[in-house]
Design an enzyme around this catalytic site. Sequence first.
Site, PDB file in Angstrom:
ATOM      1  CG  ASP A  87      -4.911  11.834  -7.535  1.00  0.00           C
ATOM      2  OD1 ASP A  87      -5.997  11.670  -8.104  1.00  0.00           O
ATOM      3  OD2 ASP A  87      -4.489  11.119  -6.602  1.00  0.00           O
ATOM      4  CG  HIS A 109      12.261   9.105   2.600  1.00  0.00           C
ATOM      5  ND1 HIS A 109      10.916   9.298   2.366  1.00  0.00           N
ATOM      6  CD2 HIS A 109      12.827  10.340   2.470  1.00  0.00           C
ATOM      7  CE1 HIS A 109      10.689  10.584   2.110  1.00  0.00           C
ATOM      8  NE2 HIS A 109      11.837  11.230   2.163  1.00  0.00           N
ATOM      9  CB  CYS A 138      22.119   3.261  18.668  1.00  0.00           C
ATOM     10  SG  CYS A 138      21.423   4.122  20.089  1.00  0.00           S
ATOM     11  N   PRO A 195       0.825  -1.211   0.000  1.00  0.00           N
ATOM     12  CG  PRO A 195      -0.049  -1.066   2.160  1.00  0.00           C
ATOM     13  CD  PRO A 195       0.710  -1.987   1.245  1.00  0.00           C
ATOM     14  CG  ASP A 196      -0.677   5.037  -1.667  1.00  0.00           C
ATOM     15  OD1 ASP A 196      -1.441   4.751  -0.723  1.00  0.00           O
ATOM     16  OD2 ASP A 196      -1.057   5.690  -2.662  1.00  0.00           O
ATOM     17  CG  PHE A 197       3.240   6.317   3.043  1.00  0.00           C
ATOM     18  CD1 PHE A 197       3.572   5.841   4.293  1.00  0.00           C
ATOM     19  CD2 PHE A 197       4.121   6.094   1.997  1.00  0.00           C
ATOM     20  CE1 PHE A 197       4.755   5.156   4.503  1.00  0.00           C
ATOM     21  CE2 PHE A 197       5.310   5.415   2.190  1.00  0.00           C
ATOM     22  CZ  PHE A 197       5.627   4.947   3.451  1.00  0.00           C
ATOM     23  NE  ARG A 198       1.273  11.998   3.246  1.00  0.00           N
ATOM     24  CZ  ARG A 198       2.502  11.493   3.271  1.00  0.00           C
ATOM     25  NH1 ARG A 198       2.963  10.771   2.265  1.00  0.00           N
ATOM     26  NH2 ARG A 198       3.291  11.721   4.313  1.00  0.00           N
ATOM     27  CB  THR A 240       5.857  10.689  -5.130  1.00  0.00           C
ATOM     28  OG1 THR A 240       5.970  11.482  -3.933  1.00  0.00           O
ATOM     29  CG2 THR A 240       6.327  11.488  -6.328  1.00  0.00           C
ATOM     30  CB  SER A 241       1.376  12.547  -2.318  1.00  0.00           C
ATOM     31  OG  SER A 241       2.262  12.403  -1.224  1.00  0.00           O
ATOM     32  CG  ASN A 255       0.858  10.386  -8.866  1.00  0.00           C
ATOM     33  OD1 ASN A 255       1.484   9.400  -8.454  1.00  0.00           O
ATOM     34  ND2 ASN A 255       0.189  11.182  -8.060  1.00  0.00           N
ATOM     35  CD  GLN A 306       9.111  10.683  -1.819  1.00  0.00           C
ATOM     36  OE1 GLN A 306       8.630  11.428  -0.983  1.00  0.00           O
ATOM     37  NE2 GLN A 306       8.528  10.472  -2.972  1.00  0.00           N
ATOM     38  CG  ASN A 307       8.951   3.722  -2.806  1.00  0.00           C
ATOM     39  OD1 ASN A 307       8.332   4.651  -2.275  1.00  0.00           O
ATOM     40  ND2 ASN A 307       8.662   3.258  -4.009  1.00  0.00           N
ATOM     41  CB  ILE A 308      11.767   2.064   3.259  1.00  0.00           C
ATOM     42  CG1 ILE A 308      10.289   1.953   3.657  1.00  0.00           C
ATOM     43  CG2 ILE A 308      12.278   3.477   3.517  1.00  0.00           C
ATOM     44  CD1 ILE A 308      10.017   2.171   5.136  1.00  0.00           C
ATOM     45  CG  ASP A 309       9.406  -0.913  -1.850  1.00  0.00           C
ATOM     46  OD1 ASP A 309      10.465  -0.845  -2.508  1.00  0.00           O
ATOM     47  OD2 ASP A 309       8.351  -0.357  -2.212  1.00  0.00           O
ATOM     48  CB  CYS A 317      22.513   0.873  21.410  1.00  0.00           C
ATOM     49  SG  CYS A 317      24.165   1.529  21.173  1.00  0.00           S
TER      50      CYS A 317
HETATM   51  P1  OAD Z   1       2.000   8.804  -0.901  1.00  0.00           P
HETATM   52  O1  OAD Z   1       1.122   7.722  -0.423  1.00  0.00           O
HETATM   53  O2  OAD Z   1       1.970  10.083  -0.174  1.00  0.00           O
HETATM   54  O3  OAD Z   1       1.689   9.113  -2.426  1.00  0.00           O
HETATM   55  C1  OAD Z   1       1.567   8.093  -3.384  1.00  0.00           C
HETATM   56  C2  OAD Z   1       1.037   8.705  -4.674  1.00  0.00           C
HETATM   57  O4  OAD Z   1       1.018   7.691  -5.655  1.00  0.00           O
HETATM   58  C3  OAD Z   1      -0.380   9.270  -4.570  1.00  0.00           C
HETATM   59  O5  OAD Z   1      -0.468  10.481  -5.287  1.00  0.00           O
HETATM   60  C4  OAD Z   1      -1.229   8.172  -5.232  1.00  0.00           C
HETATM   61  O6  OAD Z   1      -2.388   8.695  -5.862  1.00  0.00           O
HETATM   62  C5  OAD Z   1      -0.256   7.639  -6.251  1.00  0.00           C
HETATM   63  N1  OAD Z   1      -0.501   6.242  -6.624  1.00  0.00           N
HETATM   64  C6  OAD Z   1      -0.604   5.163  -5.824  1.00  0.00           C
HETATM   65  N2  OAD Z   1      -0.763   4.027  -6.533  1.00  0.00           N
HETATM   66  C7  OAD Z   1      -0.779   4.419  -7.833  1.00  0.00           C
HETATM   67  C8  OAD Z   1      -0.934   3.718  -9.063  1.00  0.00           C
HETATM   68  N3  OAD Z   1      -1.093   2.387  -9.098  1.00  0.00           N
HETATM   69  N4  OAD Z   1      -0.926   4.423 -10.200  1.00  0.00           N
HETATM   70  C9  OAD Z   1      -0.757   5.764 -10.188  1.00  0.00           C
HETATM   71  N5  OAD Z   1      -0.592   6.480  -9.061  1.00  0.00           N
HETATM   72  C10 OAD Z   1      -0.607   5.818  -7.893  1.00  0.00           C
HETATM   73  O7  OAD Z   1       3.476   8.180  -0.950  1.00  0.00           O
HETATM   74  P2  OAD Z   1       4.863   8.983  -1.076  1.00  0.00           P
HETATM   75  O8  OAD Z   1       4.716  10.188  -1.908  1.00  0.00           O
HETATM   76  O9  OAD Z   1       5.884   7.988  -1.458  1.00  0.00           O
HETATM   77  O10 OAD Z   1       8.089   8.930   4.464  1.00  0.00           O
HETATM   78  O11 OAD Z   1       5.093   9.412   0.423  1.00  0.00           O
HETATM   79  C11 OAD Z   1       6.262  10.114   0.756  1.00  0.00           C
HETATM   80  C12 OAD Z   1       6.723   9.804   2.134  1.00  0.00           C
HETATM   81  O12 OAD Z   1       5.638   9.969   3.049  1.00  0.00           O
HETATM   82  C13 OAD Z   1       7.148   8.382   2.351  1.00  0.00           C
HETATM   83  O13 OAD Z   1       8.468   8.136   1.941  1.00  0.00           O
HETATM   84  C14 OAD Z   1       7.010   8.229   3.827  1.00  0.00           C
HETATM   85  C15 OAD Z   1       5.708   8.934   4.053  1.00  0.00           C
HETATM   86  O14 OAD Z   1       5.530   9.519   5.282  1.00  0.00           O
HETATM   87  C16 OAD Z   1       8.514   8.534   5.670  1.00  0.00           C
HETATM   88  O15 OAD Z   1       7.966   7.649   6.270  1.00  0.00           O
HETATM   89  C17 OAD Z   1       9.672   9.274   6.203  1.00  0.00           C
END
Ligand code: OAD
Length: 335
Positions: free
Chosen positions: A273, A175, A183, A82-85, A247-248, A271, A155-158, A207
């Site tokens: 959006d 990230h 530690c 899953p993504d984050f947002r 990425t958002s 993306n 930004q991915n950690i996977d 640690c």
């Molecule tokens: P987000 O979840 O914020 O954004 C993911 C973006 O990808 C959104 O705009 C979704 O609409 C889009 N998306 C998801 N699946 C898609 C698909 N199949 N096709 C097209 N678009 C898709 O994730 P990040 O931007 O990576 O940091 O988040 C940035 C950082 O926020 C992460 O590295 C993490 C988080 O907090 C830390 O934990 C430090």
Amino acid sequence: KWGEKLDGKKYYNLKPFSPLFFRKGKSYQSSSPSTKPILSSPSGSSVPRGALETIGRLMKLGRVRNIVVVAGAGISTGSGIPDFRTPGTGLYANLAKYDIPYPEAIFNIDYFSDNPHPFFSLAKELYPGHHRPNYVHYFIRMLHQKGLLLRMYTQNIDGLEKLCGIPDDKLVEAHGSFATAACHLCYTPYPAEEAKQAIMKGNVPICTFCAGAVKPNVVFFGEDLPEKYFQHAEDFPKADLLMIMGTSLKIEPFASLVNTVKSTVPRLLLNRDPVGPFERRPLRRADYMELGDLSDSVRKLAEILGWHTEIQDLMNSHENGLRSYTDPSNSSDFF
Ligand code: OAD
């Protein structure tokens, strides 16, 4: 503090949410190709092209040699992560069981210092090894194989970029990653495999130097980005195409990287959006976006470039090799 520059080092800063102006499943460019000599057809006619056709054409003409890819969690949703947002399915919408004050607390270093348990519970699911790279990762690897990838900033950690074969020197894991651990207080390195074993057993790795909690070197809110991230100062001015994928663009300082290419350099957003500068009107003259599912858009671009079969072959042969590395019985069990 958030967003401040201190001793030359940059810190995270969450940006406020902005409204969306564009419809999905559409291809946009900032202005008619007829206003851009570089993009007009050989006959001189001004046939309007979609974003992918325009960028594909530039690439095929050999006008692009130093591509910088900027990526986020959206490139891995096709792998079942899953993504984050994204409302409903994103990680931040599914953390109720961790009983944390607000979703980002799970990656906040001060919160972790008080209570590392929520992060460690989640880390069991986040540790690489359960998922495979998808077509989008292999497309980026193909950019490298074609000699076109200057650098990928993720930004991915996977760990899926490394797993699909993008070499270390082409990759900036902005990230951090689970590959090393230290530690969180005194930064003394700790064997990553031992940290993983402890976390998997539900223990907090400690640690040996200061007795602080050890964590994998994924970057938390309030922590510095890895040294390698600062290579952007050299890379982005050299880019002749920026691809922004999945990425958002909500997290600083990463989000602002997209504004550091020259203003004449094409920026392609792939993306669901519009995000970051692509939410504003008018777009920059060289801004292009293809809205919709990333795998579909990337596949379309690969077809325009005539790379699709090659990517599929690469993916099949590499995946066969990876099958022994990952354990399919563990896949897609996030929530
Ligand atoms: P987000 O979840 O914020 O954004 C993911 C973006 O990808 C959104 O705009 C979704 O609409 C889009 N998306 C998801 N699946 C898609 C698909 N199949 N096709 C097209 N678009 C898709 O994730 P990040 O931007 O990576 O940091 O988040 C940035 C950082 O926020 C992460 O590295 C993490 C988080 O907090 C830390 O934990 C430090």
